[in-house]
Enzyme design. Structure first.
Site, short mmCIF file in Angstrom:
data_model
loop_
_atom_site.label_atom_id
_atom_site.label_comp_id
_atom_site.label_asym_id
_atom_site.label_seq_id
_atom_site.Cartn_x
_atom_site.Cartn_y
_atom_site.Cartn_z
N ASP A 3 0.76 -1.27 0.23
CA ASP A 3 0.07 0.10 0.17
C ASP A 3 0.83 1.30 0.00
O ASP A 3 0.27 2.33 0.24
CB ASP A 3 -0.87 -0.10 1.07
CG ASP A 3 -0.08 -0.17 2.44
OD1 ASP A 3 1.02 -0.29 2.47
OD2 ASP A 3 -0.71 0.24 3.42
N GLU A 33 -1.77 -0.05 -5.05
CA GLU A 33 -3.33 -0.56 -4.31
C GLU A 33 -4.26 0.20 -5.06
O GLU A 33 -4.22 1.74 -4.99
CB GLU A 33 -3.24 -0.49 -2.84
CG GLU A 33 -4.53 -0.91 -2.25
CD GLU A 33 -4.69 -0.65 -0.86
OE1 GLU A 33 -5.04 -1.47 -0.01
OE2 GLU A 33 -4.28 0.44 -0.27
#
Length: 262
Positions: free
Chosen positions: A94, A161
């Site tokens: 992420d 992401e």
């Protein structure tokens, strides 16, 4: 983990190692920025195509974010990840993120299919919190994707992401996030219950708006079919010698248009 090195005790080898690690992280973050740019370009192209070619766009808003170096180090420390660029790259998914806000739930899955259908995009992981919401009511579709970044000396596969939500889901998640950090991750029970109730209402709103949208589309299709039947299903003939009028649409940055006779 980094060793504590004081000014007098630091050897040339230690200093060189620290410089190498710092350079590695600088290059890592730069590469993630390039990967984020690649993904944003892909999503923006789809949005502009729908906006100018099709009758509506499934994308309401696009946002992006990059974790700061401090956030990366803090998360690596919490998870016990060695503070090396390769270890961070292999463990965190992420660092770079894109959030796509859609009008309807069906638009979310349509965008998902369009993204993972691109030849240079690889789907690494998918978490469908719409089909299976989190216990607190959170809903979103999370995709962990890999995109190629072409550097001067190699090709890097960069993980990005992508979160897809409806407007209602995004509003709920934004409020929950603010409350979560305001109370230092310990939300009072009465607010937890209120958020769960709000999540249910948001889901009801999404379902209602989806139903209305579907009915409007069905009415439009019926109207088009009736119009085609009334005209006999054929276009009116063009009078010989009549000028053909063409509309030339300027690039998306200029939404004006001009009409010329050919």
């Amino acid at each position: 983990m980094f060793r504590q090195i004081d000014g007098e005790g630091a050897s040339d080898t230690d200093a060189a190692e620290l410089r190498e690690i710092a350079l590695g992280f600088r290059r890592l973050l730069m590469t993630y920025r390039f990967g984020l740019d690649e993904m944003m370009t892909k999503v923006t192209i789809l949005r502009e195509e729908f906006r100018h070619i099709h009758d509506y766009t499934p994308i309401e808003h696009i946002g992006s974010r990059m974790k700061s170096f401090e956030s990366i180090l803090a998360k690596a420390n919490r998870r016990g990840i060695p503070l090396r660029p390769d270890a961070v790259r292999d463990s965190l998914t992420d660092i770079a993120g894109v959030r796509i806000t859609c009008s309807f739930v069906t638009d979310i899955y349509r965008m998902r299919d369009l993204l993972i259908g691109q030849r240079d995009v690889t789907l690494l992981q998918e978490k469908d919190y719409i089909a299976e919401p989190k216990a607190n009511g959170y809903k979103s579709l999370h995709l962990i994707l890999s995109v190629p970044v072409y550097l001067s000396d190699r090709i890097e596969q960069v993980v990005v992401e992508v979160q897809l939500r409806t407007i209602a889901m995004d509003f709920w998640a934004s409020l929950e996030h603010k409350i979560y950090y305001k109370y230092d991750r310990e939300i009072p029970p009465h607010l937890t219950a209120a958020l769960a109730a709000a999540a249910t209402e948001a889901a009801t709103l999404d379902a209602t708006m989806q139903r209305i949208h579907s009915e409007v589309q069905e009415l439009a299709r019926d109207g088009d079919a009736a119009g085609a039947a009334g005209s006999g299903g054929s276009d009116a003939p063009v009078r010989a010698g009549a000028p053909i009028i063409a509309t030339i649409v300027e690039p998306p940055s200029d939404l004006g248009h001009r009409t010329v006779a050919l």
